[in-house]
Motif scaffolding. Structure first.
Motif, PDB file in Angstrom:
ATOM      1  N   TYR A  26       3.058  -7.239  18.825  1.00  0.00           N
ATOM      2  CA  TYR A  26       3.908  -6.078  18.547  1.00  0.00           C
ATOM      3  C   TYR A  26       4.466  -6.138  17.126  1.00  0.00           C
ATOM      4  N   GLN A  27       4.859  -7.357  16.718  1.00  0.00           N
ATOM      5  CA  GLN A  27       5.416  -7.497  15.371  1.00  0.00           C
ATOM      6  C   GLN A  27       4.376  -7.183  14.301  1.00  0.00           C
ATOM      7  N   ALA A  28       3.102  -7.489  14.605  1.00  0.00           N
ATOM      8  CA  ALA A  28       2.035  -7.192  13.641  1.00  0.00           C
ATOM      9  C   ALA A  28       2.033  -5.702  13.311  1.00  0.00           C
ATOM     10  N   GLU A  29       2.174  -4.871  14.359  1.00  0.00           N
ATOM     11  CA  GLU A  29       2.175  -3.424  14.143  1.00  0.00           C
ATOM     12  C   GLU A  29       3.391  -2.997  13.322  1.00  0.00           C
ATOM     13  N   VAL A  30       4.525  -3.641  13.599  1.00  0.00           N
ATOM     14  CA  VAL A  30       5.743  -3.309  12.853  1.00  0.00           C
ATOM     15  C   VAL A  30       5.571  -3.658  11.373  1.00  0.00           C
ATOM     16  N   PHE A  31       5.040  -4.861  11.110  1.00  0.00           N
ATOM     17  CA  PHE A  31       4.848  -5.281   9.717  1.00  0.00           C
ATOM     18  C   PHE A  31       3.856  -4.371   9.005  1.00  0.00           C
ATOM     19  N   ARG A  32       2.798  -3.982   9.726  1.00  0.00           N
ATOM     20  CA  ARG A  32       1.775  -3.134   9.134  1.00  0.00           C
ATOM     21  C   ARG A  32       2.384  -1.780   8.742  1.00  0.00           C
ATOM     22  N   GLY A  33       3.191  -1.240   9.662  1.00  0.00           N
ATOM     23  CA  GLY A  33       3.843   0.032   9.374  1.00  0.00           C
ATOM     24  C   GLY A  33       4.786  -0.088   8.181  1.00  0.00           C
ATOM     25  N   ALA A  34       5.524  -1.206   8.134  1.00  0.00           N
ATOM     26  CA  ALA A  34       6.489  -1.406   7.056  1.00  0.00           C
ATOM     27  C   ALA A  34       5.775  -1.568   5.722  1.00  0.00           C
ATOM     28  N   HIS A  35       4.644  -2.246   5.745  1.00  0.00           N
ATOM     29  CA  HIS A  35       3.881  -2.444   4.511  1.00  0.00           C
ATOM     30  C   HIS A  35       3.392  -1.104   3.978  1.00  0.00           C
ATOM     31  N   ALA A  36       2.980  -0.233   4.912  1.00  0.00           N
ATOM     32  CA  ALA A  36       2.488   1.082   4.502  1.00  0.00           C
ATOM     33  C   ALA A  36       3.601   1.896   3.847  1.00  0.00           C
ATOM     34  N   ALA A  37       4.869   1.554   4.195  1.00  0.00           N
ATOM     35  CA  ALA A  37       5.987   2.342   3.678  1.00  0.00           C
ATOM     36  C   ALA A  37       6.410   1.907   2.276  1.00  0.00           C
ATOM     37  N   VAL A  38       5.899   0.755   1.820  1.00  0.00           N
ATOM     38  CA  VAL A  38       6.249   0.308   0.464  1.00  0.00           C
ATOM     39  C   VAL A  38       5.558   1.230  -0.545  1.00  0.00           C
ATOM     40  N   ALA A  39       6.340   1.735  -1.492  1.00  0.00           N
ATOM     41  CA  ALA A  39       5.783   2.704  -2.440  1.00  0.00           C
ATOM     42  C   ALA A  39       4.731   2.038  -3.330  1.00  0.00           C
ATOM     43  N   ARG A  40       3.549   2.668  -3.401  1.00  0.00           N
ATOM     44  CA  ARG A  40       2.455   2.117  -4.228  1.00  0.00           C
ATOM     45  C   ARG A  40       2.891   1.985  -5.690  1.00  0.00           C
ATOM     46  N   GLY A  41       3.675   2.969  -6.122  1.00  0.00           N
ATOM     47  CA  GLY A  41       4.080   3.001  -7.526  1.00  0.00           C
ATOM     48  C   GLY A  41       4.805   1.730  -7.950  1.00  0.00           C
ATOM     49  N   GLU A  42       5.591   1.160  -7.041  1.00  0.00           N
ATOM     50  CA  GLU A  42       6.350  -0.041  -7.391  1.00  0.00           C
ATOM     51  C   GLU A  42       5.418  -1.212  -7.637  1.00  0.00           C
ATOM     52  N   ILE A  43       4.352  -1.282  -6.799  1.00  0.00           N
ATOM     53  CA  ILE A  43       3.394  -2.369  -6.973  1.00  0.00           C
ATOM     54  C   ILE A  43       2.642  -2.182  -8.285  1.00  0.00           C
ATOM     55  N   GLU A  44       2.258  -0.934  -8.540  1.00  0.00           N
ATOM     56  CA  GLU A  44       1.550  -0.648  -9.781  1.00  0.00           C
ATOM     57  C   GLU A  44       2.428  -0.976 -10.992  1.00  0.00           C
ATOM     58  N   ALA A  45       3.705  -0.622 -10.887  1.00  0.00           N
ATOM     59  CA  ALA A  45       4.632  -0.897 -11.974  1.00  0.00           C
ATOM     60  C   ALA A  45       4.743  -2.403 -12.209  1.00  0.00           C
ATOM     61  N   ALA A  46       4.819  -3.170 -11.097  1.00  0.00           N
ATOM     62  CA  ALA A  46       4.921  -4.620 -11.207  1.00  0.00           C
ATOM     63  C   ALA A  46       3.684  -5.181 -11.875  1.00  0.00           C
ATOM     64  N   ARG A  47       2.529  -4.629 -11.484  1.00  0.00           N
ATOM     65  CA  ARG A  47       1.282  -5.090 -12.061  1.00  0.00           C
ATOM     66  C   ARG A  47       1.269  -4.766 -13.570  1.00  0.00           C
ATOM     67  N   ALA A  48       1.811  -3.574 -13.885  1.00  0.00           N
ATOM     68  CA  ALA A  48       1.792  -3.130 -15.279  1.00  0.00           C
ATOM     69  C   ALA A  48       2.639  -4.033 -16.169  1.00  0.00           C
ATOM     70  N   VAL A  49       3.729  -4.594 -15.604  1.00  0.00           N
ATOM     71  CA  VAL A  49       4.521  -5.498 -16.436  1.00  0.00           C
ATOM     72  C   VAL A  49       3.953  -6.909 -16.416  1.00  0.00           C
ATOM     73  N   GLY A  50       2.813  -7.084 -15.733  1.00  0.00           N
ATOM     74  CA  GLY A  50       2.109  -8.348 -15.814  1.00  0.00           C
ATOM     75  C   GLY A  50       2.510  -9.398 -14.791  1.00  0.00           C
ATOM     76  N   MET A  51       3.114  -8.979 -13.680  1.00  0.00           N
ATOM     77  CA  MET A  51       3.452  -9.961 -12.646  1.00  0.00           C
ATOM     78  C   MET A  51       2.176 -10.455 -11.960  1.00  0.00           C
ATOM     79  N   PRO A  52       2.088 -11.764 -11.739  1.00  0.00           N
ATOM     80  CA  PRO A  52       0.945 -12.257 -10.960  1.00  0.00           C
ATOM     81  C   PRO A  52       1.080 -11.848  -9.480  1.00  0.00           C
ATOM     82  N   ARG A  53      -0.024 -11.968  -8.751  1.00  0.00           N
ATOM     83  CA  ARG A  53      -0.063 -11.444  -7.381  1.00  0.00           C
ATOM     84  C   ARG A  53       1.024 -12.016  -6.478  1.00  0.00           C
ATOM     85  N   TRP A  54       1.154 -13.376  -6.514  1.00  0.00           N
ATOM     86  CA  TRP A  54       2.113 -13.972  -5.562  1.00  0.00           C
ATOM     87  C   TRP A  54       3.532 -13.559  -5.874  1.00  0.00           C
TER      88      TRP A  54
END
Lengths: 283, 242, 239
Positions: free
Chosen positions: B123-151
């Protein structure tokens, strides 16, 4: 939360460590009992285990010079728990049967007693044929079956309670499976006792020792065996300690201890204390 | 005081023949086994969610099978499997890898929280999956743009937000966990349901014991949902509500 | 794995399927009526109706189903008053006790789903219908009910699957259903995996069928969305 998980893992590791036989020179024996089968074994007020088998287990352990821990385990999982190594022995009013011998081993018997139907005082089943007589399924099967066939039509449309996965349930299935009665299987005998007192059941099938003990409590006054008292055959060859097949030396230790307890009258004394009658096996 | 209340207090109180201490102890056991199961479920859930999202075909297949099968079968069956089968499987591994004979025993507490963890993880897997989908893509892209490594992105950007969005769902999972822990009584672990039943059988007063047990469950659920609400409010601070 | 024993397990567990299905069907259908009633009480705006419904939901969602079932089966039967009441012919039977517990339980969860569905009906639609002159039952039948039903259906599908799983507890009050039979095989043959595999396969088949049926109903109820990709066929279960 992490701390809890860590604590639980630590507990698991400790439990694994405790299973190591080299940890102490005194033999460690974990004995499982049901804790819901008075007066053999039951949970007393305040939650501690009591009964014939608890006293006997403590006595046998003293004779074997073993340090014993007695744990409660539900009946329907008691044999799988033994083979899985959760504990080393079972003392839970368990009869020796061929079916069980396929999976586990038994010590020599420390008790033996008949089984019977039981009904409440106002029941029309009170005067079943064969009441008051005792039969062995091993030696008098033909004679007994004739009586059981007279009982069958009386049970048509009735509901009979029995504990699941016992010699009693095997007996009902074999001899009364076609009687047109509803056989209801319970997880403990205490539950079918409650249901016969509440009027949900017309009869129960159980060990006479357990029926007698139940009838002493005020709510069950008048509960009494009806029909023949039976033993042997599918009902088993006496109550013994259940052991894993591989543990031959533990079996030898239990056998010797039971032998000694039978000889010096300890088992008879405990039997009189808990059952008000001597059910030590005659051999 | 009315007579029934006196009788009840004698039964459930803390005197020599009272069951009060045992009932509270059993309630503590329920909380302990549920929270251990919940923690293990979080681990399984995170792994399964990661498997589903990783894009790795085999990992995704395993994770999907796990969540679908476990959510489709009764918790009681999972408990039977872990309790009866778990020790056998452990013993088999033990013989295979260490060549040891003998048995590895699995205490009822461990079997119990592992079973709860396996069920709850799905059940928690589904909750985490849903929560991950809710993270705004733009924030990840922005982080990548400033050069943050993956971890670092995972730790600084994704994980905190997933946890924040997952909190309400995790609250529901916790309630499931708590209620499932009652079924562990079949393994012999003396938790709240089993203690209520033992007391009921011993005193022939099921009603008082089961009602007391139910009341203690209500106390635990109420307190813990209060805690989750508090955590949610804290996690959502600084977040603009629509 | 021993195939002959697996087949034997299958033949011994299959007789439990009707009981599992009967308990599910009966408790879900009666529970739905009760759930609608509770949701109506919650939304009535009348405190005297609202609070009993709240209490029911709080108690039945806050305690495990097992304790509810035991309380009904063993707890009530200890009272002479109950044993002489008109309800006793029902409370006497384990089937009706299990049904009662399952039904009251699903009513509590279901009422929240129904309430959520009703609250999800956009005000604009109701206002528009009013402006067209619809009111009372017509407004409910034509506007509110269809929208609420579509909103509540996925959640209710999950609830039905949870009920299928919950019927496994009926074995604790002597009923002979799938999990009870599997447990009985385990405790008489002392073999775990075969009985487990058969029982698990039966539950998965039942729940898959229910999930598909609910998805089909959802599709049938949403003609205006049919251009879009069809609903995912996986078991969406999280509460």
């Amino acid at each position: 939360m992490i701390a809890r998980l860590g604590g639980a893992l630590l507990a698991a590791v400790l439990a694994l460590g405790a299973a190591d036989p080299a940890a102490a020179q005194q033999r460690q024996v974990r004995i499982a009992t049901e804790g819901a089968y008075a007066p053999w074994n039951f949970t007393g007020p305040g939650g501690q285990l009591e009964g014939f088998e608890i006293d006997l287990a403590n006595d046998l352990c003293r004779r074997m010079n073993a340090r014993c821990t007695i744990v409660a385990q539900d009946w329907d999982g008691i044999i799988p728990g033994l083979t899985a190594g959760r504990y080393d022995a079972i003392m839970a009013g368990m009869n020796i049967t061929d079916r069980r011998l396929e999976v586990i081993n038994f010590s020599r018997p420390y008790a033996a007693g008949p089984h019977a139907f039981a009904v409440m005082p106002n029941s029309p089943l009170r005067a079943m044929p064969g009441t008051g007589r005792t039969f062995s399924l091993a030696t008098q099967e033909a004679e007994l079956v004739a009586i059981l066939n007279q009982i069958k039509p009386l049970l048509r449309g009735r509901t009979i309670g029995v504990q699941t996965a016992t010699t009693n349930s095997a007996f009902l299935t074999q001899y009364f499976g076609d009687a047109g009665a509803t056989i209801r299987e319970y997880r403990t005998t205490e539950e079918h006792d409650l249901d016969i007192a509440a009027g949900r059941l017309d009869a129960i099938f159980a060990a006479v020792t357990a029926i007698t003990a139940t009838a002493e409590k005020p709510e069950f006054r008048g509960l009494a065996p009806a029909g023949p008292l039976m033993s042997g055959g599918i009902l088993g060859r006496g109550v013994a300690v259940g052991l894993r097949k591989a543990d031959a030396d533990l079996k030898a230790a239990f056998d010797a201890a039971i032998e000694a307890a039978l000889k010096d009258g300890t088992i008879s004394r405990l039997s009189e204390k808990w059952f008000k009658t001597d059910i030590a096996p005659r051999s | 005081m009315p007579a029934w209340l006196v009788a009840y207090w004698e039964l459930m109180g803390f005197g020599p023949r009272g069951w009060g201490a045992l009932m509270l102890q059993a309630a503590a056991m329920t909380v302990a086994v549920s929270s251990s199961g919940f923690a293990l479920g979080a681990l399984f859930g995170a792994l399964a969610a990661w498997g589903r999202l990783s894009g790795h075909r085999i990992a995704a297949a395993i994770a999907t099978t796990y969540t679908t099968v476990i959510r489709g079968i009764p918790e009681l069956l999972v408990i039977y499997l872990v309790f009866f089968g778990g020790a056998a499987a452990l013993g088999w591994f033990h013989r295979l890898f260490w060549g040891g004979e003998g048995f590895v025993s699995l205490p009822a507490f461990v079997a119990g929280f592992v079973a709860v963890g396996i069920s709850n993880g799905a059940y928690q897997a589904e909750v985490f999956r849903g929560a991950h989908a809710a993270v705004a893509r733009g924030e990840i892209e922005a982080a990548r743009a400033v050069g943050m490594p993956r971890w670092l992105i995972a730790r600084r950007i994704v994980a905190p937000q997933v946890l924040r969005f997952a909190l309400p769902g995790l609250g529901n999972c916790w309630q499931l966990c708590l209620k499932e822990s009652a079924l562990i009584s079949v393994t012999g672990l003396v938790e709240l349901l089993r203690q209520s039943f033992i007391g009921g059988r011993s005193t022939r007063d099921f009603f008082s014991f089961l009602l007391t047990g139910a009341a203690l469950y209500l106390v635990i659920t109420t307190l813990s949902s209060g805690l989750f609400a508090l955590a949610e409010r804290r996690a959502m601070r600084g977040l603009r509500r629509a | 794995m021993d195939l002959a024993f697996l087949a034997d397990c299958f033949l011994r567990i299959v007789p439990g399927i009707p009981m599992t299905l009967a308990l599910t069907a009966l408790s879900v259908s009666v529970g739905l009526v009760f759930a609608c009633l509770l949701a109506a009480m919650r939304l009535s705006g009348n405190t005297l109706l609202d609070w009993p419904a709240r209490l029911h939901v709080f108690v039945f969602r806050g305690t495990p189903l097992a304790i509810q079932m035991f309380l009904i089966y063993f707890g009530l039967a200890q009272f002479e008053v109950v044993r002489t009441s008109v309800l006793w012919p029902y409370l006497r039977e384990p089937f009706w006790c299990a049904f009662g517990a399952l039904m009251l339980n699903t009513a509590a969860y279901g009422s929240e789903i129904v309430r959520g569905g009703l609250l999800a009906v956009p005000c604009g639609e109701v206002e528009a219908a009013r402006a067209c002159g619809m009111s009372g039952f017509l407004l409910f039948r034509r506007i509110v009910a269809p929208i609420a039903l579509r909103r509540a259906l996925p959640g209710y599908g999950n609830e039905i699957i949870l009920m299928v799983k919950a019927t496994s507890l009926a074995s604790m009050v002597t009923l002979v259903e799938v999990t009870g039979l599997a447990a009985r095989i385990i405790s008489t043959t002392y073999r775990v995996f075969e009985a487990f595999a058969v029982a698990a396969a039966i539950y998965l088949a039942i729940n898959f069928a229910i999930a598909r049926a609910v998805a089909a109903l959802e599709w049938w109820l949403s003609p205006h969305l049919r251009g879009a990709p069809p609903p995912a066929p996986d078991l969406r279960l999280a509460h």
